[in-house]
Design a protein around this motif. Structure first.
Motif, PDB file in Angstrom:
ATOM      1  N   ARG A 289      -9.520   0.980  -8.645  1.00 41.99           N
ATOM      2  CA  ARG A 289      -9.585   0.382  -7.299  1.00 41.99           C
ATOM      3  C   ARG A 289      -9.696  -1.135  -7.395  1.00 41.99           C
ATOM      4  O   ARG A 289      -9.046  -1.866  -6.640  1.00 41.99           O
ATOM      5  CB  ARG A 289     -10.778   0.933  -6.525  1.00 41.99           C
ATOM      6  N   THR A 290     -10.540  -1.603  -8.298  1.00 45.69           N
ATOM      7  CA  THR A 290     -10.712  -3.048  -8.482  1.00 45.69           C
ATOM      8  C   THR A 290      -9.398  -3.689  -8.917  1.00 45.69           C
ATOM      9  O   THR A 290      -8.988  -4.721  -8.380  1.00 45.69           O
ATOM     10  CB  THR A 290     -11.818  -3.336  -9.512  1.00 45.69           C
ATOM     11  N   SER A 291      -8.736  -3.059  -9.861  1.00 45.39           N
ATOM     12  CA  SER A 291      -7.463  -3.583 -10.362  1.00 45.39           C
ATOM     13  C   SER A 291      -6.411  -3.640  -9.257  1.00 45.39           C
ATOM     14  O   SER A 291      -5.731  -4.658  -9.077  1.00 45.39           O
ATOM     15  CB  SER A 291      -6.981  -2.700 -11.514  1.00 45.39           C
ATOM     16  N   VAL A 292      -6.290  -2.553  -8.516  1.00 45.64           N
ATOM     17  CA  VAL A 292      -5.305  -2.508  -7.433  1.00 45.64           C
ATOM     18  C   VAL A 292      -5.674  -3.514  -6.342  1.00 45.64           C
ATOM     19  O   VAL A 292      -4.808  -4.214  -5.814  1.00 45.64           O
ATOM     20  CB  VAL A 292      -5.171  -1.076  -6.862  1.00 45.64           C
ATOM     21  N   GLY A 293      -6.945  -3.604  -6.006  1.00 46.38           N
ATOM     22  CA  GLY A 293      -7.384  -4.554  -4.986  1.00 46.38           C
ATOM     23  C   GLY A 293      -7.060  -5.990  -5.348  1.00 46.38           C
ATOM     24  O   GLY A 293      -6.562  -6.757  -4.527  1.00 46.38           O
ATOM     25  N   ARG A 294      -7.310  -6.352  -6.594  1.00 41.64           N
ATOM     26  CA  ARG A 294      -6.992  -7.716  -7.053  1.00 41.64           C
ATOM     27  C   ARG A 294      -5.488  -7.963  -7.024  1.00 41.64           C
ATOM     28  O   ARG A 294      -5.032  -9.042  -6.664  1.00 41.64           O
ATOM     29  CB  ARG A 294      -7.541  -7.947  -8.449  1.00 41.64           C
ATOM     30  N   CYS A 295      -4.743  -6.955  -7.424  1.00 41.36           N
ATOM     31  CA  CYS A 295      -3.290  -7.072  -7.424  1.00 41.36           C
ATOM     32  C   CYS A 295      -2.771  -7.292  -6.001  1.00 41.36           C
ATOM     33  O   CYS A 295      -1.945  -8.172  -5.758  1.00 41.36           O
ATOM     34  CB  CYS A 295      -2.676  -5.814  -8.034  1.00 41.36           C
ATOM     35  N   VAL A 296      -3.267  -6.497  -5.052  1.00 42.44           N
ATOM     36  CA  VAL A 296      -2.833  -6.621  -3.653  1.00 42.44           C
ATOM     37  C   VAL A 296      -3.190  -8.000  -3.121  1.00 42.44           C
ATOM     38  O   VAL A 296      -2.355  -8.674  -2.497  1.00 42.44           O
ATOM     39  CB  VAL A 296      -3.450  -5.511  -2.776  1.00 42.44           C
TER      40      VAL A 296
END
Length: 103
Positions: A86-93
């Motif tokens: 979730r953290t990785s995807v959130g940062r990417c978004v």
């Protein structure tokens, strides 16, 4: 006289509540569309177990203990992997949206 013309021009630019609502709806739809596109691309770029666990959690709507059973791991490991993904995807978004705003 020039001041009066300027005031008259400003009065003509007043929009109805319906028009303002339409503009706001269009802006929200555009923002949501951009966010969803960024989310899709970020999910596609996620690799390995994080992607698999996110898919099991959100596409198949499984809880952590069930995901753990399927993957032969612990629920704690699943929680940790979900958090990291979730953290990785959130940062990417966030990064993709910021790039879009600057162009």
């Amino acid at each position: 006289k020039a001041i009066n013309l300027g005031r008259a021009a400003r009065r003509e630019l007043v929009l109805s509540p319906e028009a303002l609502e339409g503009i706001e709806s269009a802006a929200v739809a555009e923002t949501r569309s951009g966010w969803l596109e960024a989310l899709k691309k970020c999910m596609e770029s996620l690799e390995g177990r994080g992607r698999e666990i996110l898919s099991l959690r959100y596409n198949e709507e499984l809880d952590c203990p069930e995901i753990a059973r399927r993957l032969k791991t612990t629920a704690t490991a699943v929680h940790m992997a979900l958090s990291r993904a979730r953290t990785s995807v959130g940062r990417c978004v966030e990064g993709r949206l910021a790039e879009g705003e600057s162009t």
